[in-house]
Motif scaffolding. Structure first.
Motif, PDB file in Angstrom:
ATOM      1  N   HIS A   1      -8.641   7.516  -9.016  1.00  0.00           N
ATOM      2  CA  HIS A   1      -7.361   7.114  -9.610  1.00  0.00           C
ATOM      3  C   HIS A   1      -6.186   7.659  -8.799  1.00  0.00           C
ATOM      4  CE1 HIS A   1      -4.666   5.722 -12.739  1.00  0.00           C
ATOM      5  NE2 HIS A   1      -4.118   6.930 -12.786  1.00  0.00           N
ATOM      6  N   GLN A   2      -6.308   8.901  -8.328  1.00  0.00           N
ATOM      7  CA  GLN A   2      -5.251   9.509  -7.518  1.00  0.00           C
ATOM      8  C   GLN A   2      -5.119   8.790  -6.169  1.00  0.00           C
ATOM      9  OE1 GLN A   2      -6.413  13.618  -7.362  1.00  0.00           O
ATOM     10  NE2 GLN A   2      -5.664  14.063  -9.415  1.00  0.00           N
ATOM     11  N   ILE A   3      -6.263   8.408  -5.597  1.00  0.00           N
ATOM     12  CA  ILE A   3      -6.239   7.645  -4.343  1.00  0.00           C
ATOM     13  C   ILE A   3      -5.520   6.313  -4.555  1.00  0.00           C
ATOM     14  CG2 ILE A   3      -7.685   6.355  -2.690  1.00  0.00           C
ATOM     15  CD1 ILE A   3      -9.753   8.638  -2.972  1.00  0.00           C
ATOM     16  N   LEU A   4      -5.837   5.650  -5.669  1.00  0.00           N
ATOM     17  CA  LEU A   4      -5.195   4.369  -5.966  1.00  0.00           C
ATOM     18  C   LEU A   4      -3.689   4.535  -6.129  1.00  0.00           C
ATOM     19  CD1 LEU A   4      -5.611   1.359  -6.518  1.00  0.00           C
ATOM     20  CD2 LEU A   4      -5.887   1.925  -8.941  1.00  0.00           C
ATOM     21  N   GLN A   5      -3.279   5.584  -6.817  1.00  0.00           N
ATOM     22  CA  GLN A   5      -1.842   5.837  -6.971  1.00  0.00           C
ATOM     23  C   GLN A   5      -1.180   6.097  -5.611  1.00  0.00           C
ATOM     24  OE1 GLN A   5      -1.391   9.040  -9.820  1.00  0.00           O
ATOM     25  NE2 GLN A   5      -1.311   7.612 -11.521  1.00  0.00           N
ATOM     26  N   TYR A   6      -1.865   6.838  -4.763  1.00  0.00           N
ATOM     27  CA  TYR A   6      -1.325   7.141  -3.434  1.00  0.00           C
ATOM     28  C   TYR A   6      -1.171   5.862  -2.613  1.00  0.00           C
ATOM     29  CZ  TYR A   6      -0.754   9.588   1.033  1.00  0.00           C
ATOM     30  OH  TYR A   6      -0.264  10.049   2.240  1.00  0.00           O
ATOM     31  N   VAL A   7      -2.195   5.008  -2.645  1.00  0.00           N
ATOM     32  CA  VAL A   7      -2.133   3.750  -1.892  1.00  0.00           C
ATOM     33  C   VAL A   7      -1.071   2.822  -2.476  1.00  0.00           C
ATOM     34  CG1 VAL A   7      -3.434   1.713  -1.130  1.00  0.00           C
ATOM     35  CG2 VAL A   7      -4.552   3.944  -1.223  1.00  0.00           C
ATOM     36  N   ARG A   8      -0.948   2.841  -3.813  1.00  0.00           N
ATOM     37  CA  ARG A   8       0.070   2.015  -4.466  1.00  0.00           C
ATOM     38  C   ARG A   8       1.473   2.408  -3.985  1.00  0.00           C
ATOM     39  NH1 ARG A   8      -0.438   3.266 -10.123  1.00  0.00           N
ATOM     40  NH2 ARG A   8      -2.147   1.772 -10.205  1.00  0.00           N
ATOM     41  N   GLN A   9       1.692   3.704  -3.840  1.00  0.00           N
ATOM     42  CA  GLN A   9       3.013   4.179  -3.411  1.00  0.00           C
ATOM     43  C   GLN A   9       3.286   3.880  -1.948  1.00  0.00           C
ATOM     44  OE1 GLN A   9       2.847   8.330  -4.445  1.00  0.00           O
ATOM     45  NE2 GLN A   9       3.003   7.945  -6.641  1.00  0.00           N
ATOM     46  N   HIS A  10       2.240   3.975  -1.097  1.00  0.00           N
ATOM     47  CA  HIS A  10       2.431   3.829   0.340  1.00  0.00           C
ATOM     48  C   HIS A  10       2.064   2.435   0.865  1.00  0.00           C
ATOM     49  CE1 HIS A  10       2.260   8.198  -0.263  1.00  0.00           C
ATOM     50  NE2 HIS A  10       2.990   8.300   0.824  1.00  0.00           N
ATOM     51  N   LYS A  11       1.461   1.615  -0.029  1.00  0.00           N
ATOM     52  CA  LYS A  11       1.106   0.214   0.272  1.00  0.00           C
ATOM     53  C   LYS A  11      -0.042   0.081   1.275  1.00  0.00           C
ATOM     54  CE  LYS A  11       4.303  -1.142  -2.517  1.00  0.00           C
ATOM     55  NZ  LYS A  11       3.910  -1.516  -3.895  1.00  0.00           N
TER      56      LYS A  11
ATOM     57  N   VAL B   1      -8.245   8.149   7.453  1.00  0.00           N
ATOM     58  CA  VAL B   1      -8.126   9.534   7.922  1.00  0.00           C
ATOM     59  C   VAL B   1      -6.990  10.254   7.203  1.00  0.00           C
ATOM     60  CG1 VAL B   1      -6.600   8.964   9.871  1.00  0.00           C
ATOM     61  CG2 VAL B   1      -8.071  11.006   9.974  1.00  0.00           C
ATOM     62  N   THR B   2      -5.947   9.513   6.838  1.00  0.00           N
ATOM     63  CA  THR B   2      -4.841  10.095   6.074  1.00  0.00           C
ATOM     64  C   THR B   2      -5.312  10.541   4.705  1.00  0.00           C
ATOM     65  OG1 THR B   2      -3.274   8.641   7.201  1.00  0.00           O
ATOM     66  CG2 THR B   2      -2.519   9.677   5.171  1.00  0.00           C
ATOM     67  N   LEU B   3      -6.194   9.761   4.091  1.00  0.00           N
ATOM     68  CA  LEU B   3      -6.711  10.101   2.770  1.00  0.00           C
ATOM     69  C   LEU B   3      -7.596  11.345   2.811  1.00  0.00           C
ATOM     70  CD1 LEU B   3      -7.608   6.537   1.415  1.00  0.00           C
ATOM     71  CD2 LEU B   3      -5.637   7.949   0.799  1.00  0.00           C
ATOM     72  N   THR B   4      -8.366  11.514   3.881  1.00  0.00           N
ATOM     73  CA  THR B   4      -9.210  12.709   3.987  1.00  0.00           C
ATOM     74  C   THR B   4      -8.361  13.975   4.030  1.00  0.00           C
ATOM     75  OG1 THR B   4      -9.293  12.636   6.415  1.00  0.00           O
ATOM     76  CG2 THR B   4     -11.003  11.442   5.213  1.00  0.00           C
ATOM     77  N   LYS B   5      -7.220  13.894   4.708  1.00  0.00           N
ATOM     78  CA  LYS B   5      -6.321  15.052   4.802  1.00  0.00           C
ATOM     79  C   LYS B   5      -5.574  15.271   3.490  1.00  0.00           C
ATOM     80  CE  LYS B   5      -5.607  14.376   9.778  1.00  0.00           C
ATOM     81  NZ  LYS B   5      -4.632  13.955  10.830  1.00  0.00           N
ATOM     82  N   GLU B   6      -5.134  14.182   2.887  1.00  0.00           N
ATOM     83  CA  GLU B   6      -4.359  14.286   1.649  1.00  0.00           C
ATOM     84  C   GLU B   6      -5.184  14.859   0.508  1.00  0.00           C
ATOM     85  OE1 GLU B   6      -1.151  13.950  -0.988  1.00  0.00           O
ATOM     86  OE2 GLU B   6      -1.158  13.713   1.211  1.00  0.00           O
ATOM     87  N   PHE B   7      -6.470  14.462   0.422  1.00  0.00           N
ATOM     88  CA  PHE B   7      -7.309  14.886  -0.696  1.00  0.00           C
ATOM     89  C   PHE B   7      -8.341  15.946  -0.309  1.00  0.00           C
ATOM     90  CE2 PHE B   7      -5.632  10.743  -1.828  1.00  0.00           C
ATOM     91  CZ  PHE B   7      -5.173  10.978  -3.125  1.00  0.00           C
ATOM     92  N   ASN B   8      -8.299  16.366   0.964  1.00  0.00           N
ATOM     93  CA  ASN B   8      -9.134  17.458   1.447  1.00  0.00           C
ATOM     94  C   ASN B   8     -10.617  17.222   1.168  1.00  0.00           C
ATOM     95  OD1 ASN B   8      -9.557  19.926   2.731  1.00  0.00           O
ATOM     96  ND2 ASN B   8      -9.486  21.080   0.795  1.00  0.00           N
ATOM     97  N   VAL B   9     -11.077  16.019   1.507  1.00  0.00           N
ATOM     98  CA  VAL B   9     -12.490  15.660   1.350  1.00  0.00           C
ATOM     99  C   VAL B   9     -12.971  14.998   2.635  1.00  0.00           C
ATOM    100  CG1 VAL B   9     -12.440  15.402  -1.164  1.00  0.00           C
ATOM    101  CG2 VAL B   9     -11.885  13.454   0.283  1.00  0.00           C
ATOM    102  N   SER B  10     -14.273  14.831   2.735  1.00  0.00           N
ATOM    103  CA  SER B  10     -14.860  14.265   3.947  1.00  0.00           C
ATOM    104  C   SER B  10     -14.625  12.760   4.045  1.00  0.00           C
ATOM    105  CB  SER B  10     -16.365  14.539   3.985  1.00  0.00           C
ATOM    106  OG  SER B  10     -17.018  13.799   2.970  1.00  0.00           O
TER     107      SER B  10
END
Length: 255
Positions: A6-16, A21-30
């Protein structure tokens, strides 16, 4: 995992448009974890994938029959929480929508209850019960199986509604409650203006999103009832603006 998706979806919604690789850094996961989450969001038709990244799919309103089974566990949990707020002898408004529709079985044990609604399925479900039903008069909206009304067709000022349970297609700090339909928005505005207490019943996927028509600012709402997939950051953001959110635990309602 559900909360992270859900947090990933919100992040993508905001940034379109976002690179993996940006998501791995933002959420600190592999990268493997991100790919699994992305795969699920793609399966749910929330995002589209392109080479090296993903982009948000802007929602469109489907007909009510198509939406009834989407996020059903969340909707049932929210509806149960809404119904628990209803006291015997009250007059309540139950909005047309797939979340408020789930309230009907939880209302059947109430005594001397009056339900005002613009939902044909809700009215039909309550036929034969001890609940008094008032169906507002007006134009039938076929896709939603709802009735949209105006002052020329229905005298709203004669209603004395203790609690209104309103649906929303979008909820944001900036634009408040929003919906796809102008007719639905007008009906909800009228109900909100005459109700003593107004609750918004909506699942967490509707947050930080604005759709076509503003129904009302959040200052017109008393409480928003949603599920526990809503991020703590979003809850804090709304709390900072003095907006009351009641979070329902889905797992407890399934046990």
């Amino acid at each position: 995992m559900i909360e992270r998706q859900h947090q990933i979806l919100q992040y993508v919604r905001q940034h379109k448009v976002v690179k993996l690789v940006t998501l791995t850094k933002e959420f600190n996961v592999s990268m493997e974890t991100i790919r699994r989450d992305v795969q699920q969001l793609m399966h749910d038709k929330k995002i589209e994938k392109f080479y090296g990244g993903i982009k948000y799919i802007e929602p469109v309103e489907g007909i009510i029959d198509q939406r009834l089974h989407e996020q059903l566990a969340e909707k049932i949990a929210i509806a149960k929480a809404c119904a628990s707020l209803v006291e015997n002898g009250e007059c309540i408004f139950v909005d047309s929508g797939t979340t408020t529709y789930q309230m009907t079985p939880f209302l059947l044990n109430k005594e001397k209850l009056t339900v005002v609604t613009n939902s044909l399925p809700i009215a039909f479900d309550l036929i034969g019960s001890n609940i008094e039903v008032i169906l507002i008069g007006g134009k039938v909206r076929h896709s939603e199986k709802s009735v949209t009304s105006n002052e020329f067709l229905f005298r709203f000022e004669h209603l004395n509604i203790n609690k209104a349970f309103i649906c929303a297609s979008g909820v944001s700090i900036e634009k408040g409650i929003s919906d796809f339909s102008l007719d639905e928005a007008i009906t909800r505005k009228q109900i909100i203006s005459i109700s003593q207490t107004v609750y918004v019943a909506t699942d967490s996927s509707k947050f930080n999103k604005d759709v076509a028509i503003q129904v009302c600012p959040l200052t017109d709402i008393d409480v928003i009832i949603t599920d526990n997939a809503l991020s703590k950051k979003t809850i804090q953001h709304f709390s900072d603006k003095s907006i009351q959110i009641k979070v329902v635990n889905i797992e407890e309602n399934q046990s």
